[in-house]
Design an enzyme around this catalytic site. Sequence first.
Site, short mmCIF file in Angstrom:
data_model
loop_
_atom_site.label_atom_id
_atom_site.label_comp_id
_atom_site.label_asym_id
_atom_site.label_seq_id
_atom_site.Cartn_x
_atom_site.Cartn_y
_atom_site.Cartn_z
N GLU A 1 -12.50 0.82 17.68
CA GLU A 1 -13.40 1.27 16.73
C GLU A 1 -14.58 0.01 16.83
OE1 GLU A 1 -10.77 0.94 13.33
OE2 GLU A 1 -11.62 -0.71 12.78
N ARG B 1 -3.87 0.45 11.40
CA ARG B 1 -4.65 0.00 12.39
C ARG B 1 -4.52 1.08 13.60
NH1 ARG B 1 -6.75 -2.89 9.33
NH2 ARG B 1 -6.62 -4.85 9.07
N ILE C 1 0.84 -1.07 0.00
CA ILE C 1 -0.06 -0.04 -0.09
C ILE C 1 0.88 1.28 -0.13
CG2 ILE C 1 -1.76 1.24 1.52
CD1 ILE C 1 -2.83 -1.38 2.43
N HIS D 1 -13.21 3.39 9.00
CA HIS D 1 -12.38 2.06 8.22
C HIS D 1 -12.79 1.75 6.90
CE1 HIS D 1 -9.85 -1.58 9.69
NE2 HIS D 1 -9.66 -1.43 8.39
N GLN D 2 -12.77 3.07 6.22
CA GLN D 2 -13.39 2.88 4.82
C GLN D 2 -12.31 2.99 3.57
OE1 GLN D 2 -15.71 6.56 4.74
NE2 GLN D 2 -15.06 6.70 2.50
N ALA D 3 -11.15 2.95 4.15
CA ALA D 3 -9.97 3.17 3.17
C ALA D 3 -10.12 1.89 1.94
CB ALA D 3 -8.65 3.04 3.58
N ASP E 1 -8.32 6.79 9.78
CA ASP E 1 -9.35 5.92 9.22
C ASP E 1 -9.68 4.78 10.19
OD1 ASP E 1 -11.52 5.02 7.10
OD2 ASP E 1 -9.67 3.37 6.61
N THR F 1 -3.89 4.97 8.64
CA THR F 1 -4.96 4.20 7.62
C THR F 1 -4.53 2.74 7.84
OG1 THR F 1 -3.87 4.22 5.45
CG2 THR F 1 -5.41 5.82 5.89
P1 NAI Z 1 2.44 -5.24 3.61
O1 NAI Z 1 2.77 -6.44 4.08
O2 NAI Z 1 2.55 -5.29 1.78
O3 NAI Z 1 3.47 -4.09 4.07
C1 NAI Z 1 3.66 -3.92 5.24
C2 NAI Z 1 5.20 -3.29 5.67
O4 NAI Z 1 5.43 -2.89 6.83
C3 NAI Z 1 6.29 -4.41 5.15
O5 NAI Z 1 7.17 -3.77 4.27
C4 NAI Z 1 7.02 -4.66 6.51
O6 NAI Z 1 8.23 -5.05 6.53
C5 NAI Z 1 6.58 -3.28 7.33
N1 NAI Z 1 6.72 -3.50 8.63
C6 NAI Z 1 6.40 -4.58 9.48
N2 NAI Z 1 6.64 -4.31 10.75
C7 NAI Z 1 6.85 -2.84 10.89
C8 NAI Z 1 7.01 -1.84 11.86
N3 NAI Z 1 7.16 -2.36 13.20
N4 NAI Z 1 7.61 -0.68 11.53
C9 NAI Z 1 7.59 -0.37 10.13
N5 NAI Z 1 7.37 -1.12 8.94
C10 NAI Z 1 6.99 -2.43 9.39
O7 NAI Z 1 1.15 -4.78 3.69
P2 NAI Z 1 0.08 -3.90 3.04
O8 NAI Z 1 -0.96 -4.61 2.05
O9 NAI Z 1 0.74 -2.71 2.65
O10 NAI Z 1 -0.99 -3.34 4.31
C11 NAI Z 1 -0.44 -2.41 5.33
C12 NAI Z 1 -1.35 -2.63 6.73
O11 NAI Z 1 -2.39 -1.34 6.08
C13 NAI Z 1 -2.00 -3.77 6.94
O12 NAI Z 1 -1.18 -4.55 7.89
C14 NAI Z 1 -3.45 -3.37 7.61
O13 NAI Z 1 -3.18 -3.23 9.05
C15 NAI Z 1 -3.60 -1.79 6.83
N6 NAI Z 1 -4.80 -2.04 5.88
C16 NAI Z 1 -5.66 -1.07 6.30
C17 NAI Z 1 -6.92 -1.01 5.42
C18 NAI Z 1 -7.93 0.02 5.79
O14 NAI Z 1 -9.13 -0.23 5.28
N7 NAI Z 1 -7.91 1.21 6.46
C19 NAI Z 1 -7.11 -2.01 4.34
C20 NAI Z 1 -6.00 -2.83 4.16
C21 NAI Z 1 -4.96 -2.88 4.89
#
Ligand code: NAI
Length: 332
Positions: A266, A237, A157, A298-300, A261, A235
């Site tokens: 929540e 957690r 993302i 939480h609509q992203a 978001d 956006t």
């Molecule tokens: P991803 O797994 O592709 O990327 C996460 C990145 O965070 C990785 O590069 C990882 O090395 C890094 N990471 C892990 N622990 C870390 C730390 N302590 N400090 C800094 N970086 C760290 O995941 P993606 O798909 O990019 O999603 C990221 C997060 O977005 C998800 O875990 C989820 O919590 C959140 N999300 C929110 C949504 C929403 O609707 N608001 C929808 C989808 C995801």
Amino acid sequence: MIKMRVLFFDAKSYDKENFDAYKEKYGFDIKYLKVKLNEETVDFVKGYEIISIFVNDTVNPPVIDKLIEYGVKLIVLRCAGYNNVDVNYINGRIKLVRVPAYSPYSVAEYTASMVMTLNRKIHKAYVRTREGNFSINGLMGFDLHKKTVGVIGAGRIARIFIKIMRGFDARVIAYDPYPNESFARDLGYEYVDLDTLYRESDIISLHCPLTRENTYLINRESMKKMKDGVMIVNTGRGRLIDTIDLIEALKDKKVGAAALDVYEEEAGYFFEDMSSSIIEDDILGRLLSFNNVLLTSHQAYFTKEAFRDITLTTLENIQSFLQGKELENEIK
Ligand code: NAI
């Protein structure tokens, strides 16, 4: 032949519409429940071997004990994050699958729109003009051009968000425990340590998963290291931010604006129409009272493309389990 039935918790009308539209070609039926899974509702799983949950269902040790007692074999998450499931406690006794990736554009584009809405105060302008107030006093924003955007967690993302920010000609710095220099070169950002990110960023955006280690990463101490007036965007957690500390920092004007978001508590509010109820959560109420806080529910992820991806991967995850295939989206 009687079809296998899968029990969906926290199912909204849009879940039913989408899953019903696609489920025909699969050999199972879905029973939709509005309630979230928790200690009070776990008895609904009696008679089901497969259940499906979303971000605010609770799968903690007491719930897991019951799921095992009732013979649940598979938990299907309709989301990517699984911080609401105690994977260690399950310890392989129930299989877990998730939707590891769906349109990451949904969240990245939404994050960019939150930044711009909050910065240019479009949310306030919309309300003003509808009430016949055409004054622009108090609506001044800043150019993103040449500002520094700090990204925590440079995954799928974040990399799209970075591309968008680079399109504004902003400088982007990122912190990630697993840096990928080739992405950084291609997209034009650099990796820094957290302290540098805090010190140099005008905007800080959170895109890492929530883990035990980074719970309350943004707290009184880390915010002290940030620029005065920094914009914080979450956006990711809710529990990445200590909300009480954020409220103090907003009151002190240390934090100039916050786009959220997600919110740590929540579960009782987000995704529900609470407009006829009193908000009993004083922390949420205080957050909503700031005119420099943009809070959404939480609509992203909520685009047609992302939702279709979630639906199809979820159905495939269930099908693979039923056919005894290897579970490529298993959480171990
Ligand atoms: P991803 O797994 O592709 O990327 C996460 C990145 O965070 C990785 O590069 C990882 O090395 C890094 N990471 C892990 N622990 C870390 C730390 N302590 N400090 C800094 N970086 C760290 O995941 P993606 O798909 O990019 O999603 C990221 C997060 O977005 C998800 O875990 C989820 O919590 C959140 N999300 C929110 C949504 C929403 O609707 N608001 C929808 C989808 C995801």
